[in-house]
Design a protein around this motif. Structure first.
Motif, mmCIF file in Angstrom:
data_model
loop_
_atom_site.group_PDB
_atom_site.id
_atom_site.type_symbol
_atom_site.label_atom_id
_atom_site.label_comp_id
_atom_site.label_asym_id
_atom_site.label_seq_id
_atom_site.Cartn_x
_atom_site.Cartn_y
_atom_site.Cartn_z
ATOM 1 N N PHE A 84 13.851 154.526 112.510
ATOM 2 C CA PHE A 84 14.786 153.404 112.583
ATOM 3 C C PHE A 84 14.330 152.217 111.725
ATOM 4 N N ASN A 112 25.046 160.303 118.150
ATOM 5 C CA ASN A 112 23.751 159.663 117.948
ATOM 6 C C ASN A 112 23.613 159.027 116.568
ATOM 7 N N LYS A 159 26.965 148.086 117.940
ATOM 8 C CA LYS A 159 26.522 148.735 119.168
ATOM 9 C C LYS A 159 27.286 148.212 120.382
ATOM 10 N N GLY A 183 15.921 150.529 124.092
ATOM 11 C CA GLY A 183 15.258 149.383 123.501
ATOM 12 C C GLY A 183 14.310 149.833 122.397
ATOM 13 N N ASN A 207 28.319 153.378 112.283
ATOM 14 C CA ASN A 207 28.139 153.191 113.726
ATOM 15 C C ASN A 207 29.455 153.093 114.485
ATOM 16 N N GLU A 257 20.587 151.676 130.446
ATOM 17 C CA GLU A 257 19.764 150.861 129.568
ATOM 18 C C GLU A 257 18.301 151.224 129.797
ATOM 19 N N TYR A 278 24.666 144.714 113.218
ATOM 20 C CA TYR A 278 24.140 145.881 113.939
ATOM 21 C C TYR A 278 24.424 145.740 115.433
ATOM 22 N N SER A 290 23.979 153.920 122.133
ATOM 23 C CA SER A 290 24.169 152.525 121.758
ATOM 24 C C SER A 290 22.779 151.892 121.610
ATOM 25 N N SER A 291 22.594 150.691 122.092
ATOM 26 C CA SER A 291 21.323 149.983 121.952
ATOM 27 C C SER A 291 21.318 148.779 122.877
ATOM 28 N N GLU A 318 21.512 153.171 126.142
ATOM 29 C CA GLU A 318 21.190 151.959 125.390
ATOM 30 C C GLU A 318 19.674 151.778 125.338
#
Length: 266
Positions: free
Chosen positions: A202, A100, A169, A196, A125, A249, A165, A151-152, A194
């Motif tokens: 953050f 994480n 990811k 949002g 990361n 996601e 960034y 991830s993102s 992932e």
């Protein structure tokens, strides 16, 4: 004969015997909430993070018998290896790895970005995540464990200022698919989460502590919370062992996909 009587009952795959989760970035946000969720359900947790005082507070809140704190910066490979090697017997057998720890730094477009910030994001990361995963793979294979990589949506959807960034990811998401392929036949499951728009620390980290910028971003949005992501990770980790969620996601309902940019000459 009723339907339920004809079908063999599936085994309960939740932790009947105490299992262990190792979580990086456990001092706040998704990581802290994940430790709380698993320990609250009876698991042991190795909580990793840079801020020792926050780890101590987490241990005090959850009870020291089920939480082992590991204070180190994930960018320091030597410290990471020493901490993993020193895990006590009750915490050495890691069943679930939650990668994480990660961060975004800066919001400037690439041509005005700070190169030092780019390197810090890559070191945290990408390099640190890959290193810890490599260290723990033998144990995870032995335990037929689970790897959850955070991830993102930035791995898929670019935006101005996302540059490195988003690239880091994307690496996390692609590495997860590669691990899934390489670990074929071992029983190890690999999932990428992932998220949002999520309200944690953050944006404060990204903007060097600009609370006004953080408040403006999340105002009126009902964003994802740390607890939402922790619950998602818990669900993934406790699926029957024959199921693998490759990629998940998650966005708040208030967020969707942006339109294309168009530059018009004046």
């Amino acid at each position: 004969m009723i339907e339920s009587a004809r079908r063999p009952r599936r085994a309960d795959h939740t932790a009947r015997m105490t299992k262990t989760v190792l979580v990086t970035g456990a001092t706040s946000g998704f990581g802290r909430a994940t430790v709380e969720r698993f320990v609250g359900a009876g698991w042991r947790a190795v909580a990793c993070g840079r801020r020792a005082e926050r780890l101590d507070a987490l241990v005090a809140a959850l009870g020291g018998s089920r939480v082992h704190p590991c204070a180190f910066d994930v960018r320091d490979e030597g410290a990471m290896r020493a901490a993993i090697a020193a895990l006590p017997d009750g915490f050495r057998d890691v069943d679930v790895l939650v990668n994480n720890a990660g961060l975004a730094l800066g919001t400037a477009p690439a041509q005005r970005a700070d190169l030092a910030q780019w390197k810090q994001m890559i070191d945290t990361n990408v390099t640190a995540l890959a290193t810890l995963t490599h260290i723990l793979l033998p144990r995870l294979i032995e335990r037929r464990g689970v790897i959850v990589n955070v991830s993102s949506v930035a791995a898929t959807y670019p935006y101005v200022g996302g540059n490195v960034y988003g690239g880091t990811k994307a690496f996390v998401s692609q590495l997860s698919l590669g691990l899934r392929s390489d670990l074929h036949g071992t029983g190890v499951r690999v999932t990428t989460i992932e998220p949002g728009l999520a309200e944690t620390e953050f944006t404060l980290v990204r903007t060097s502590g600009d609370q006004a910028a953080s408040d403006a971003l999340y105002a009126g949005t009902s964003p994802i919370t740390g607890e939402d992501v922790a619950e998602t990770i818990w669900w993934v980790a406790n699926l029957p062992p024959h199921l693998n969620v490759n990629r998940l996601e998650v966005m708040p309902v208030s967020q969707s996909f942006a339109g294309f940019q168009i530059h018009r000459a004046k």
